[in-house]
Design an enzyme around this catalytic site. Structure first.
Site, PDB file in Angstrom:
ATOM      1  CG  HIS A  31       5.046  48.201 -88.145  1.00 48.72           C
ATOM      2  ND1 HIS A  31       4.752  49.404 -88.764  1.00 48.72           N
ATOM      3  CD2 HIS A  31       4.292  48.158 -87.025  1.00 48.72           C
ATOM      4  CE1 HIS A  31       3.837  50.051 -88.033  1.00 48.72           C
ATOM      5  NE2 HIS A  31       3.545  49.317 -86.980  1.00 48.72           N
ATOM      6  CG  HIS A  33       5.584  50.697 -82.159  1.00 49.64           C
ATOM      7  ND1 HIS A  33       5.391  51.670 -83.118  1.00 49.64           N
ATOM      8  CD2 HIS A  33       4.627  49.762 -82.393  1.00 49.64           C
ATOM      9  CE1 HIS A  33       4.348  51.344 -83.873  1.00 49.64           C
ATOM     10  NE2 HIS A  33       3.888  50.191 -83.475  1.00 49.64           N
ATOM     11  CE1 TYR A  49      -1.708  54.675 -79.133  1.00 50.68           C
ATOM     12  CE2 TYR A  49      -0.458  53.522 -77.452  1.00 50.68           C
ATOM     13  CZ  TYR A  49      -0.583  53.998 -78.744  1.00 50.68           C
ATOM     14  OH  TYR A  49       0.435  53.791 -79.645  1.00 50.68           O
ATOM     15  NE  ARG A 130      -8.302  51.638 -83.629  1.00 53.63           N
ATOM     16  CZ  ARG A 130      -7.050  51.218 -83.517  1.00 53.63           C
ATOM     17  NH1 ARG A 130      -6.306  51.629 -82.514  1.00 53.63           N
ATOM     18  NH2 ARG A 130      -6.541  50.407 -84.414  1.00 53.63           N
ATOM     19  CG  ASP A 261       2.137  46.492 -84.265  1.00 49.63           C
ATOM     20  OD1 ASP A 261       0.958  46.377 -83.844  1.00 49.63           O
ATOM     21  OD2 ASP A 261       2.748  47.582 -84.266  1.00 49.63           O
TER      22      ASP A 261
HETATM   23  O1  LIG Z   1       1.144  49.865 -83.695  1.00 50.58           O
HETATM   24  C1  LIG Z   1       0.439  49.861 -84.725  1.00 50.58           C
HETATM   25  O2  LIG Z   1       0.909  49.853 -85.873  1.00 50.58           O
HETATM   26  C2  LIG Z   1      -0.985  49.927 -84.565  1.00 50.58           C
HETATM   27  C3  LIG Z   1      -1.624  50.786 -83.696  1.00 50.58           C
HETATM   28  C4  LIG Z   1      -1.069  51.967 -83.087  1.00 50.58           C
HETATM   29  C5  LIG Z   1      -0.308  52.869 -83.769  1.00 50.58           C
HETATM   30  O3  LIG Z   1       0.130  52.631 -84.962  1.00 50.58           O
HETATM   31  C6  LIG Z   1       0.078  54.190 -83.176  1.00 50.58           C
HETATM   32  O4  LIG Z   1      -0.324  54.508 -82.038  1.00 50.58           O
HETATM   33  O5  LIG Z   1       0.787  54.916 -83.869  1.00 50.58           O
HETATM   34  C7  LIG Z   1      -3.061  50.548 -83.478  1.00 50.58           C
HETATM   35  O6  LIG Z   1      -3.715  49.970 -84.388  1.00 50.58           O
HETATM   36  O7  LIG Z   1      -3.556  50.929 -82.400  1.00 50.58           O
END
Ligand SMILES: O=C(O)/C=C(\C=C(/O)C(=O)O)C(=O)O
Length: 308
Positions: A31, A33, A49, A130, A261
């Site tokens: 997990h 990004h 965001y 959110r 993450d």
């Molecule tokens: O990156 C994560 O898994 C958690 C967050 C964000 C997202 O998952 C997203 O924007 O898709 C969070 O808790 O803000």
């Protein structure tokens, strides 16, 4: 271009420590990004965001620094259903990264095939209020039915208090379902209380449902160790999250995944040292066998089944 990061959001930890914990060979960060760069891969107009840019090169450098072999790159809401940054990173990885995309009901079969060819193996449904405004369940169920023949699965992100309302939807999905971050339990509540008990019941009653035991930094009330780097048996990081994650690893050892993450979007109070997060793993997966299932066997079976 010209995207400005949401004020107050922290950048990821610069110069993560070398983990004490030795990851097993073939470990998968399941997990993480990639974000932007904004001028090449613009952020979605509907986003809640704006992150800092976080490139595939930086992600792969972290992978190598921590000792992971592979990544599963997950689409975040800041890019909406524009998966180009994710696809670019998966293709650039040379088969060492798979993807979980976000799609709308308008996605064509040809587009799904292109995503599959790039290494996408799932779609993500986000219910965190959110992060997203609306979650049309009829559209999501239609998408799940369209991606099932591809052998893909569905990753879901929700908050614990919303599980009762989402229960029927999750248990009707026709694919493997992977829950992000343990369904965000409130770790101030008892491990054997009704709230976390409902989440454990979800996995016990539905063997197609898995969970990531990640993101202690998002869930912890006790927080990281007082002094950076001061982390060991006497002062484990994010100690209040350990019982919840360890219970899931020991109860469902073949249906758990772990991820950094990185680059940790939407954190304002503190930013975790990714090396410290890796040192969290032995506290929740206390044996080499559980560590190998969590970090290698389970993610390989789900994302690289052709190599198993
Ligand atoms: O990156 C994560 O898994 C958690 C967050 C964000 C997202 O998952 C997203 O924007 O898709 C969070 O808790 O803000």
């Amino acid at each position: 271009g010209g995207f400005v990061k949401t004020p107050g959001w922290l950048d990821w930890y610069d110069g993560p420590s070398q983990p004490h914990f030795q990851l097993p060979p073939g470990a998968v960060d399941a997990h993480c990004h990639v974000f932007g760069p904004g001028e090449r891969f613009p952020y979605a107009p509907e986003r809640k965001y704006t992150p800092c840019d976080a490139s595939k090169e930086q992600l792969f450098a972290l992978r190598d620094h921590l000792g992971f072999a592979r990544n599963v790159i997950v689409q975040a809401t800041c890019h909406g259903a524009d998966n180009r940054a994710l696809v670019d990173a998966c293709v650039a990885s040379g088969g060492r990264a798979r993807g979980v995309a976000t799609v709308r009901r308008s996605v064509t079969d040809a587009e799904l095939q292109t995503l599959h060819s790039a290494g996408v193996r799932g779609v993500r449904f986000n219910f965190v209020k959110r992060l997203v405004d609306f979650t049309p369940k009829d559209e999501l169920l239609e998408i799940a039915q369209r991606i099932a023949p591809l052998g893909w699965h569905v990753v879901v992100y929700f908050e614990a208090q919303d599980l009762p309302e989402l229960w029927d939807f999750f248990t009707a999905l026709p694919t493997t379902v992977v829950v992000d971050h343990m369904g965000r339990p409130d770790v101030r509540k008892p491990l054997d209380g009704p709230e976390f008990g409902l989440f454990v019941r979800l996995l016990r009653e539905h063997p197609n449902i898995w969970t990531k035991v990640s993101c202690p930094e998002r869930l912890s009330v006790s927080g990281p160790p007082a002094l950076p780097g001061r982390c060991g048996p006497e002062q484990p990081p994010y100690a209040d999250v350990i019982p919840f994650a360890r219970h899931l690893v020991q109860t469902f050892p073949d249906r758990v995944l772990w991820g950094t993450d990185w680059p940790h979007p939407n954190l304002k109070d503190h930013m975790p040292d990714d090396g410290l997060l890796v040192d969290f793993i032995p506290h929740i997966a206390p044996t080499p066998e559980l560590q190998r299932k969590l970090l290698v066997d389970n993610p390989m079976r789900l994302y690289w089944p052709e190599e198993c």
